[in-house]
Design a protein around this motif. Sequence first.
Motif, PDB file in Angstrom:
ATOM      1  N   PHE A  22       0.834  -1.211   0.000  1.00  0.00           N
ATOM      2  CA  PHE A  22       0.000   0.000   0.000  1.00  0.00           C
ATOM      3  C   PHE A  22       0.866   1.257   0.000  1.00  0.00           C
ATOM      4  N   VAL A  23       1.863   1.278   0.880  1.00  0.00           N
ATOM      5  CA  VAL A  23       2.703   2.469   0.992  1.00  0.00           C
ATOM      6  C   VAL A  23       3.615   2.626  -0.223  1.00  0.00           C
ATOM      7  N   SER A  24       4.237   1.529  -0.657  1.00  0.00           N
ATOM      8  CA  SER A  24       5.210   1.646  -1.747  1.00  0.00           C
ATOM      9  C   SER A  24       4.534   1.695  -3.114  1.00  0.00           C
ATOM     10  N   CYS A  25       3.849   0.631  -3.479  1.00  0.00           N
ATOM     11  CA  CYS A  25       3.240   0.565  -4.817  1.00  0.00           C
ATOM     12  C   CYS A  25       2.018   1.462  -4.933  1.00  0.00           C
ATOM     13  N   GLY A  26       1.290   1.625  -3.853  1.00  0.00           N
ATOM     14  CA  GLY A  26       0.061   2.412  -3.906  1.00  0.00           C
ATOM     15  C   GLY A  26       0.256   3.898  -3.720  1.00  0.00           C
ATOM     16  N   MET A  27       1.367   4.293  -3.079  1.00  0.00           N
ATOM     17  CA  MET A  27       1.545   5.720  -2.790  1.00  0.00           C
ATOM     18  C   MET A  27       2.903   6.247  -3.262  1.00  0.00           C
ATOM     19  N   LEU A  28       3.969   5.856  -2.584  1.00  0.00           N
ATOM     20  CA  LEU A  28       5.277   6.476  -2.822  1.00  0.00           C
ATOM     21  C   LEU A  28       5.830   6.246  -4.224  1.00  0.00           C
ATOM     22  N   PHE A  29       5.693   5.030  -4.723  1.00  0.00           N
ATOM     23  CA  PHE A  29       6.307   4.687  -6.002  1.00  0.00           C
ATOM     24  C   PHE A  29       5.286   4.321  -7.075  1.00  0.00           C
ATOM     25  N   ASN A  30       4.059   4.764  -6.913  1.00  0.00           N
ATOM     26  CA  ASN A  30       3.040   4.422  -7.911  1.00  0.00           C
ATOM     27  C   ASN A  30       3.328   5.053  -9.271  1.00  0.00           C
ATOM     28  N   TRP A  31       4.210   6.025  -9.306  1.00  0.00           N
ATOM     29  CA  TRP A  31       4.590   6.667 -10.566  1.00  0.00           C
ATOM     30  C   TRP A  31       5.276   5.696 -11.528  1.00  0.00           C
ATOM     31  N   VAL A  32       5.886   4.611 -11.004  1.00  0.00           N
ATOM     32  CA  VAL A  32       6.572   3.684 -11.917  1.00  0.00           C
ATOM     33  C   VAL A  32       5.582   2.995 -12.854  1.00  0.00           C
ATOM     34  N   TYR A  33       4.335   2.912 -12.442  1.00  0.00           N
ATOM     35  CA  TYR A  33       3.334   2.256 -13.282  1.00  0.00           C
ATOM     36  C   TYR A  33       2.786   3.189 -14.362  1.00  0.00           C
ATOM     37  N   GLU A  34       3.260   4.433 -14.361  1.00  0.00           N
ATOM     38  CA  GLU A  34       2.894   5.378 -15.413  1.00  0.00           C
ATOM     39  C   GLU A  34       3.974   5.484 -16.488  1.00  0.00           C
ATOM     40  N   LEU A  35       5.085   4.764 -16.297  1.00  0.00           N
ATOM     41  CA  LEU A  35       6.147   4.738 -17.308  1.00  0.00           C
ATOM     42  C   LEU A  35       5.701   3.881 -18.479  1.00  0.00           C
ATOM     43  N   GLU A  36       6.081   4.285 -19.668  1.00  0.00           N
ATOM     44  CA  GLU A  36       5.726   3.502 -20.863  1.00  0.00           C
ATOM     45  C   GLU A  36       6.486   2.189 -20.859  1.00  0.00           C
ATOM     46  N   PRO A  37       5.877   1.123 -21.276  1.00  0.00           N
ATOM     47  CA  PRO A  37       4.513   1.017 -21.771  1.00  0.00           C
ATOM     48  C   PRO A  37       3.528   0.844 -20.614  1.00  0.00           C
ATOM     49  N   THR A  38       2.427   1.548 -20.691  1.00  0.00           N
ATOM     50  CA  THR A  38       1.404   1.439 -19.658  1.00  0.00           C
ATOM     51  C   THR A  38       0.309   0.447 -20.017  1.00  0.00           C
ATOM     52  N   ASN A  39       0.299  -0.010 -21.270  1.00  0.00           N
ATOM     53  CA  ASN A  39      -0.754  -0.944 -21.692  1.00  0.00           C
ATOM     54  C   ASN A  39      -0.568  -2.346 -21.130  1.00  0.00           C
ATOM     55  N   VAL A  40       0.512  -2.593 -20.404  1.00  0.00           N
ATOM     56  CA  VAL A  40       0.730  -3.924 -19.823  1.00  0.00           C
ATOM     57  C   VAL A  40      -0.028  -4.105 -18.509  1.00  0.00           C
ATOM     58  N   LYS A  42      -3.297  -4.029 -15.943  1.00  0.00           N
ATOM     59  CA  LYS A  42      -4.753  -4.091 -15.892  1.00  0.00           C
ATOM     60  C   LYS A  42      -5.258  -2.805 -15.251  1.00  0.00           C
ATOM     61  N   PRO A  43      -6.443  -2.359 -15.662  1.00  0.00           N
ATOM     62  CA  PRO A  43      -6.990  -1.145 -15.041  1.00  0.00           C
ATOM     63  C   PRO A  43      -7.231  -1.367 -13.544  1.00  0.00           C
ATOM     64  N   MET A  44      -6.822  -0.406 -12.747  1.00  0.00           N
ATOM     65  CA  MET A  44      -7.006  -0.493 -11.299  1.00  0.00           C
ATOM     66  C   MET A  44      -7.954   0.620 -10.868  1.00  0.00           C
ATOM     67  N   THR A  45      -9.106   0.233 -10.346  1.00  0.00           N
ATOM     68  CA  THR A  45     -10.065   1.222  -9.869  1.00  0.00           C
ATOM     69  C   THR A  45     -10.001   1.374  -8.355  1.00  0.00           C
ATOM     70  N   GLY A  46      -9.119   0.612  -7.737  1.00  0.00           N
ATOM     71  CA  GLY A  46      -8.960   0.659  -6.292  1.00  0.00           C
ATOM     72  C   GLY A  46      -7.876  -0.311  -5.898  1.00  0.00           C
ATOM     73  N   PRO A  47      -7.777  -0.608  -4.612  1.00  0.00           N
ATOM     74  CA  PRO A  47      -6.756  -1.556  -4.167  1.00  0.00           C
ATOM     75  C   PRO A  47      -7.070  -2.968  -4.672  1.00  0.00           C
ATOM     76  N   PRO A  48      -6.066  -3.854  -4.634  1.00  0.00           N
ATOM     77  CA  PRO A  48      -6.328  -5.236  -5.056  1.00  0.00           C
ATOM     78  C   PRO A  48      -7.494  -5.833  -4.271  1.00  0.00           C
ATOM     79  N   GLY A  49      -8.235  -6.694  -4.933  1.00  0.00           N
ATOM     80  CA  GLY A  49      -9.442  -7.258  -4.329  1.00  0.00           C
ATOM     81  C   GLY A  49      -9.185  -8.397  -3.365  1.00  0.00           C
TER      82      GLY A  49
END
Length: 137
Positions: A22-40, A42-49
């Motif tokens: 939550f802290v790393s992937c969801g907040m502090l370093f979530n910017w890494v998932y905006e690096l190209e390519p982003t089409n890899v 899955k759409p995330m509408t919230g935290p993992p289920g």
Amino acid sequence: MKIWKPLVAILAVTVLGVAVGFVSCGMLFNWVYELEPTNVWKPMTGPPGVMFQLAHLGLNVVLVAAYLLIRKGLPGKSGLIKGLTFGLGVWAVGTLPGMFSTYAFMTVAPTVIIYWTILALVLCPLKGIIIAAICGK
């Protein structure tokens, strides 16, 4: 050994994984998932289920069981050193080959792979230490 110790260890490393994720992937370093390519991704509408969390819990059952099976053969006199060694071993044989294969065969930004590798280098030994501390000898 009483069954409650492994169960507490399973829950503890699961909670650690959720919190760090939550802290790393969801907040502090979530910017890494905006690096190209982003089409890899899955759409995330919230935290993992719930299914992700249950699978995470199940994988931690395997992790704690593996520690309990091999702890006597791990180097080190103290349980914490054994836990650290176990965690580093899990990282070396689990994370490194997976990240190499991800880099070699998948279209994922190299920064993401480096991030995941470093995150696992921190998280795996911590999980090993927690398991050893709770399960004792």
